[in-house]
Design a protein around this motif. Structure first.
Motif, PDB file in Angstrom:
ATOM      1  N   THR A  26       0.692  -1.293  -0.059  1.00 37.16           N
ATOM      2  CA  THR A  26      -0.197  -0.150  -0.181  1.00 37.16           C
ATOM      3  C   THR A  26       1.323   1.013   0.201  1.00 37.16           C
ATOM      4  N   ILE A  27       2.067   1.623   1.000  1.00 36.09           N
ATOM      5  CA  ILE A  27       2.536   2.695   0.760  1.00 36.09           C
ATOM      6  C   ILE A  27       3.493   2.665  -0.982  1.00 36.09           C
ATOM      7  N   CYS A  28       3.659   1.473  -0.982  1.00 34.99           N
ATOM      8  CA  CYS A  28       3.603   1.600  -2.671  1.00 34.99           C
ATOM      9  C   CYS A  28       3.343   2.054  -3.503  1.00 34.99           C
ATOM     10  N   ALA A  29       2.212   1.609  -3.545  1.00 35.53           N
ATOM     11  CA  ALA A  29       1.223   1.983  -4.495  1.00 35.53           C
ATOM     12  C   ALA A  29       0.793   3.790  -3.668  1.00 35.53           C
ATOM     13  N   VAL A  30       0.685   4.679  -3.023  1.00 38.01           N
ATOM     14  CA  VAL A  30       1.190   5.801  -2.268  1.00 38.01           C
ATOM     15  C   VAL A  30       1.675   6.417  -3.184  1.00 38.01           C
ATOM     16  N   LEU A  31       3.308   6.100  -3.137  1.00 41.56           N
ATOM     17  CA  LEU A  31       4.822   6.740  -3.486  1.00 41.56           C
ATOM     18  C   LEU A  31       4.376   7.017  -5.228  1.00 41.56           C
ATOM     19  N   VAL A  32       4.023   6.056  -5.945  1.00 43.92           N
ATOM     20  CA  VAL A  32       3.561   6.034  -7.539  1.00 43.92           C
ATOM     21  C   VAL A  32       2.320   7.154  -7.242  1.00 43.92           C
ATOM     22  N   ARG A  33       1.710   7.072  -6.987  1.00 44.28           N
ATOM     23  CA  ARG A  33       0.825   7.488  -7.250  1.00 44.28           C
ATOM     24  C   ARG A  33       0.964   9.310  -7.257  1.00 44.28           C
ATOM     25  N   ARG A  34       2.075   8.979  -6.338  1.00 39.49           N
ATOM     26  CA  ARG A  34       2.885  10.512  -5.730  1.00 39.49           C
ATOM     27  C   ARG A  34       3.525  11.314  -7.065  1.00 39.49           C
ATOM     28  N   ARG A  35       4.058   9.948  -7.694  1.00 41.76           N
ATOM     29  CA  ARG A  35       5.241  10.487  -8.792  1.00 41.76           C
ATOM     30  C   ARG A  35       4.101  10.873 -10.286  1.00 41.76           C
ATOM     31  N   ARG A  36       2.911   9.992  -9.793  1.00 40.42           N
ATOM     32  CA  ARG A  36       1.961  10.793 -11.136  1.00 40.42           C
ATOM     33  C   ARG A  36       1.254  11.861 -11.367  1.00 40.42           C
ATOM     34  N   ALA A  37       0.818  12.248 -12.369  1.00 41.03           N
ATOM     35  CA  ALA A  37      -0.054  13.334 -13.218  1.00 41.03           C
ATOM     36  C   ALA A  37      -1.293  12.473 -13.347  1.00 41.03           C
ATOM     37  N   PRO A  38      -2.365  11.973 -12.916  1.00 40.39           N
ATOM     38  CA  PRO A  38      -3.329  12.251 -12.400  1.00 40.39           C
ATOM     39  C   PRO A  38      -4.528  12.264 -13.824  1.00 40.39           C
ATOM     40  N   ASP A  39      -4.964  11.798 -14.890  1.00 42.79           N
ATOM     41  CA  ASP A  39      -6.671  13.037 -15.997  1.00 42.79           C
ATOM     42  C   ASP A  39      -7.104  11.494 -15.221  1.00 42.79           C
ATOM     43  N   GLY A  40      -8.524  11.835 -16.326  1.00 39.63           N
ATOM     44  CA  GLY A  40      -9.503  11.195 -16.399  1.00 39.63           C
ATOM     45  C   GLY A  40      -9.862  10.184 -15.575  1.00 39.63           C
ATOM     46  N   LEU A  41      -9.454   9.148 -16.645  1.00 40.07           N
ATOM     47  CA  LEU A  41      -9.855   7.533 -15.841  1.00 40.07           C
ATOM     48  C   LEU A  41      -9.288   7.492 -14.287  1.00 40.07           C
ATOM     49  N   GLU A  42      -7.641   7.484 -14.750  1.00 42.51           N
ATOM     50  CA  GLU A  42      -6.630   7.147 -13.704  1.00 42.51           C
ATOM     51  C   GLU A  42      -7.067   7.954 -12.694  1.00 42.51           C
ATOM     52  N   ARG A  43      -7.519   9.864 -13.048  1.00 41.35           N
ATOM     53  CA  ARG A  43      -7.362  10.109 -11.663  1.00 41.35           C
ATOM     54  C   ARG A  43      -8.723   9.809 -10.557  1.00 41.35           C
ATOM     55  N   TRP A  44      -9.802   9.255 -11.449  1.00 39.90           N
ATOM     56  CA  TRP A  44     -10.648   8.136 -10.299  1.00 39.90           C
ATOM     57  C   TRP A  44     -10.710   7.004 -10.045  1.00 39.90           C
ATOM     58  N   ALA A  45      -9.574   6.590 -10.633  1.00 39.38           N
ATOM     59  CA  ALA A  45      -9.413   5.167 -10.134  1.00 39.38           C
ATOM     60  C   ALA A  45      -8.514   5.333  -8.539  1.00 39.38           C
ATOM     61  N   TRP A  46      -7.305   6.674  -8.374  1.00 39.06           N
ATOM     62  CA  TRP A  46      -6.485   6.246  -7.230  1.00 39.06           C
ATOM     63  C   TRP A  46      -6.807   6.051  -6.518  1.00 39.06           C
ATOM     64  N   PRO A  47      -8.290   7.152  -5.801  1.00 35.63           N
ATOM     65  CA  PRO A  47      -8.783   7.303  -4.307  1.00 35.63           C
ATOM     66  C   PRO A  47      -9.549   5.709  -4.186  1.00 35.63           C
ATOM     67  N   ILE A  48     -10.171   4.998  -5.571  1.00 39.37           N
ATOM     68  CA  ILE A  48     -10.354   3.838  -5.071  1.00 39.37           C
ATOM     69  C   ILE A  48     -10.359   2.435  -4.499  1.00 39.37           C
ATOM     70  N   ALA A  49      -9.106   2.772  -5.664  1.00 37.43           N
ATOM     71  CA  ALA A  49      -7.881   1.421  -5.024  1.00 37.43           C
ATOM     72  C   ALA A  49      -7.284   1.507  -3.871  1.00 37.43           C
ATOM     73  N   LEU A  50      -6.713   2.902  -3.349  1.00 38.94           N
ATOM     74  CA  LEU A  50      -5.851   3.300  -2.184  1.00 38.94           C
ATOM     75  C   LEU A  50      -6.914   2.775  -1.299  1.00 38.94           C
ATOM     76  N   THR A  51      -8.241   3.453  -1.335  1.00 39.35           N
ATOM     77  CA  THR A  51      -9.071   3.063  -0.429  1.00 39.35           C
ATOM     78  C   THR A  51      -9.417   2.313   0.099  1.00 39.35           C
ATOM     79  N   GLY A  52      -9.538   0.460  -0.904  1.00 38.97           N
ATOM     80  CA  GLY A  52      -9.749  -0.393  -0.613  1.00 38.97           C
ATOM     81  C   GLY A  52      -7.820  -1.176  -0.237  1.00 38.97           C
ATOM     82  N   TYR A  53      -7.191   0.010  -1.033  1.00 36.43           N
ATOM     83  CA  TYR A  53      -6.140  -1.695  -0.130  1.00 36.43           C
ATOM     84  C   TYR A  53      -5.987  -0.993   1.890  1.00 36.43           C
ATOM     85  N   ALA A  54      -5.956   0.093   2.159  1.00 37.63           N
ATOM     86  CA  ALA A  54      -6.292   0.532   3.469  1.00 37.63           C
ATOM     87  C   ALA A  54      -7.991   0.204   4.010  1.00 37.63           C
ATOM     88  N   LEU A  55      -8.709   0.315   3.536  1.00 34.33           N
ATOM     89  CA  LEU A  55      -9.677  -1.325   5.302  1.00 34.33           C
ATOM     90  C   LEU A  55      -8.819  -2.428   4.609  1.00 34.33           C
TER      91      LEU A  55
END
Length: 223
Positions: A90-119
Motif C-alpha cells: 500500500t505504501i508503494c502504491a501511494v508513492l507511485v501515485r505521488r509521482r504521477r499526474a493522473p488525468d481522466g479515468l486514472e484520477r478517479w481510479a486512484w482514490p478507489i484503489a487506495l481506499t480499498g487497500y487501506a480497508l
C-alpha cells in the motif's frame, strides 16, 4: 519548464521492500492455504478436486511447517504475516501515485484503489491480530476487497492507456478480478492478493527512476 528530481532513499527502500514482500507473499500463500485446510472451517475446501490435487502432496512435503502447533494457531500465525506484506504494498502504491499526474479515468481510479487497500490492510489487522476475525472480515474485508478490485481494475485500464511502465502492472491490475476467481477456486482467497501484490512490486521499479516535476517559476525581483 520542468526539472528532474532524483529518487529519494526512502523511495528506493520502499521499492526493495515491496519486491521482497511479493516474494514472501508468494511463499506464504500456499502455506497459509494449507494451514487453513487443516482447521475445522477449512477442511471442507479439500472436497474440491482441484484443491485436493495439489494440497494433499504439498501437505506431505511441508508437514513440519504445518504441524508445529495446533491447526488454528498455525493458521492464525501465518495469517499475521499478510499484514506487513499489504502495508508495504500500500505504501508503494501511494508513492507511485505521488509521482504521477493522473488525468481522466486514472484520477478517479486512484482514490478507489487506495481506499480499498487501506480497508483490506485494516481487515487483516482485525482478522489475525485481534479477537474479531469474523467482524473484521465482514465490515472491513468485504468492502476492502470490493473497492480494491473495482479501483485496481479501473486503474489498470487507465495505466495501460497512458503507457505506464512496466506494462505488466497495468495488466495485472486490470485482470485482477478474473485472477481472484481462478486463484480462489484452486487455492484460497488470501492467495488471490498475489496479482495485486506483484503488480506493485513490478511498479516499484518506477520509484528508482527520476521524477519530472514543474520547475518553480521565477517571478522576478520584488519591490
Amino acid at each position: 519548464m520542468q526539472t528532474n528530481v532524483p529518487p529519494s532513499d526512502t523511495a528506493r527502500a520502499v521499492g526493495r521492500a515491496t519486491f521482497a514482500a511479493a516474494v514472501a507473499g508468494t511463499v506464504l500463500a500456499p502455506l497459509h492455504a494449507l494451514s487453513r485446510y487443516a482447521t475445522a472451517d477449512g477442511a471442507e475446501d479439500l472436497e474440491g478436486p482441484l484443491v485436493r490435487a495439489w494440497a494433499e502432496p504439498a501437505t506431505d512435503l511441508v508437514a513440519p511447517l504445518l504441524t508445529w502447533s495446533d491447526p488454528d494457531t498455525v493458521y492464525l500465525s501465518y495469517g499475521k504475516l499478510w499484514l506487513p506484506v499489504l502495508v508495504v504494498v500500500t505504501i508503494c502504491a501511494v508513492l507511485v501515485r505521488r509521482r504521477r499526474a493522473p488525468d481522466g479515468l486514472e484520477r478517479w481510479a486512484w482514490p478507489i484503489a487506495l481506499t480499498g487497500y487501506a480497508l483490506a490492510t485494516a481487515a487483516l489487522l482485525g482478522q489475525y491480530w485481534t479477537p474479531w476475525l469474523d467482524e473484521s472480515f465482514v465490515f472491513l474485508g468485504v468492502p476492502g476487497l470490493l473497492a480494491s478490485l473495482a479501483g485496481s481494475t479501473l486503474l489498470g485500464v487507465a495505466l495501460l492507456r497512458r503507457g505506464f511502465r512496466p506494462r505488466a502492472t497495468g495488466w495485472l491490475l486490470a485482470l485482477w478480478l478474473p485472477a481472484v476467481v481462478a486463484i480462489s477456486t484452486v487455492m484460497a482467497l488470501g492467495a488471490a492478493l498475489l496479482p495485486m501484490v506483484w503488480a506493485w512490486a513490478l511498479a516499484s521499479r518506477s520509484l528508482d527512476a527520476e521524477r519530472t516535476v514543474p520547475a518553480p517559476v521565477d517571478a522576478g525581483p520584488r519591490h
